[in-house]
Design an enzyme around this catalytic site. Structure first.
Site, mmCIF file in Angstrom:
data_model
loop_
_atom_site.group_PDB
_atom_site.id
_atom_site.type_symbol
_atom_site.label_atom_id
_atom_site.label_comp_id
_atom_site.label_asym_id
_atom_site.label_seq_id
_atom_site.Cartn_x
_atom_site.Cartn_y
_atom_site.Cartn_z
ATOM 1 C CG LEU A 238 44.514 42.602 36.966
ATOM 2 C CD1 LEU A 238 44.447 44.321 37.007
ATOM 3 C CD2 LEU A 238 45.634 42.414 38.134
ATOM 4 C CG ASP A 239 43.379 39.331 42.783
ATOM 5 O OD1 ASP A 239 43.238 38.213 43.016
ATOM 6 O OD2 ASP A 239 43.821 39.293 43.894
ATOM 7 N NE ARG A 240 33.043 40.477 42.359
ATOM 8 C CZ ARG A 240 31.567 40.029 43.064
ATOM 9 N NH1 ARG A 240 31.777 38.816 44.388
ATOM 10 N NH2 ARG A 240 30.445 40.553 42.310
#
Length: 370
Positions: A238-240
């Site tokens: 998952l992206d930051r």
């Protein structure tokens, strides 16, 4: 005549009458005058004495003078040696008088029964996992069974068939002891003796989905540091700035199964855009948007009931990098918030942001049947 006149004119001396009554005899008055003279002499003021000049004590005298104040207190009925009256021990029962600070008490926070039960269950599961940490040496059949491939009896059959290798050599001996440093291969893949652990995390914003980071940024591993005695790995990424559910496990076979495109694992996202999504753009996304890798196929997309038109729900199975954000950017929208609410049938229900829980046996069996 002369004698009688002299008697009449001469005053009579009367002595003082005692308090005993009028019947008492008067005392003699011979010593009255000298006693009165003595009283007058006493009343005369005495001359003041000359002040004493101060004298400095010697060092030995000063020490003996100080010792008189250091003696312990004593009672009339037998001497009792102990602390003096000025000691602060008399205030021990009352900390407020002695200046002792009271211990800080954590304020009471009410916890509902459901939350207390969930915490107890998670604690018992973690204790069970910690007891199952493998020893220095372990039987080969138990080694295979702990990896989650099969039972011990089935592992014995695999060993006799020559399907298991230890450090590059086929082992058919029953009861063979394996060490931690040994490399065991079954069906062409390396296995570990660790019991599979599955941890579901509700990822907050600002954490990256990797085990390490060269820039010393916060990772999801910091949030699940106490979740398992084994080393865990995130399933997918998952992206930051993306929040939501993410699975962490030490089961390599399950990780490969959930991330491989051929299995087409479903993922549902809650998307918040910078402006309202037009109906034409909604239909265009449902038909597929062309990106660099190809056409991004979307399983379903719709507005969220009871929410403004800039919030939509989207379901996809492709695992391209930042695919959801790029789909909307292709049509001129900016994604402000992106939250994954479901992954492989697992949701973030009853999991607070930044918290985790261990999957139960039913959820693990559902994952294996996908």
């Amino acid at each position: 005549m002369s004698r009688d006149n002299n008697k009449k004119n001469k005053p009579q001396r009367i002595s003082k009458i005692s308090n005993a009554g009028s019947s008492a005899k008067p005392r003699a008055t011979k010593s009255a005058r000298p006693r009165a003279e003595k009283q007058e002499e006493k009343k005369e003021p005495k001359e003041p004495k000359a002040p004493r000049e101060p004298r400095l004590m010697s060092q030995s005298e000063a020490k003996s003078y100080e010792k008189t104040f250091d003696k312990p207190a004593s009672r009339k009925m037998g001497k009792r040696i102990g602390k003096s009256f000025d000691s602060s021990s008399k205030f021990e029962k009352d900390p407020s008088k002695s200046g002792v600070k009271k211990a800080y008490k954590k304020p009471f926070v009410p916890v509902d029964d459901a939350e207390r039960t969930r915490s107890y269950v998670q604690k018992r599961r973690l204790e069970k996992l910690s007891k199952e940490v493998p020893k220095e040496t372990i039987r080969l059949n138990k080694y295979i069974a702990n990896s989650g491939i099969c039972s011990r009896r089935e592992a014995d059959e695999l060993i006799t068939q020559g399907l298991v290798q230890v450090n590059g050599q086929v082992v058919t001996e029953m009861g063979y002891q394996v060490q931690k440093v040994d490399k065991v291969i079954f069906d062409g893949q390396g296995i570990t003796p660790e019991k599979p652990v599955y941890v579901l995390l509700n990822k907050p914003k600002g954490y990256i989905s990797t085990t390490k980071d060269d820039k010393a940024r916060k990772t999801v591993m910091d949030l699940v540091a106490n979740a398992s005695p084994y080393r865990l790995f995130p399933v997918g990424r998952l992206d930051r700035s993306t929040t939501g559910v993410i699975l962490l496990t030490n089961d390599g076979h399950m990780t490969k199964k959930l991330t491989h495109p051929s299995f087409e694992m479903k993922k549902i996202y809650h998307v918040s855009l910078d402006r309202k999504l037009d109906r034409a753009d909604l239909n265009a996304i449902a038909e597929g948007v062309r990106l660099e890798e190809g056409i991004a196929v979307v399983d379903s997309i719709s507005y969220i009931e009871g929410k403004p038109k800039n919030e939509v729900g989207i379901e996809i199975h492709i695992g391209w990098n930042r695919v959801v954000r790029r789909i909307f950017q292709k049509l001129g929208y900016e994604v402000e918030l992106l939250d994954r609410v479901m992954f492989a049938g697992l949701t973030k229900k009853n999991i607070k942001r930044g918290h985790w829980r261990i999957l139960n046996d039913l959820e693990v069996n559902n994952l294996k049947m996908l």
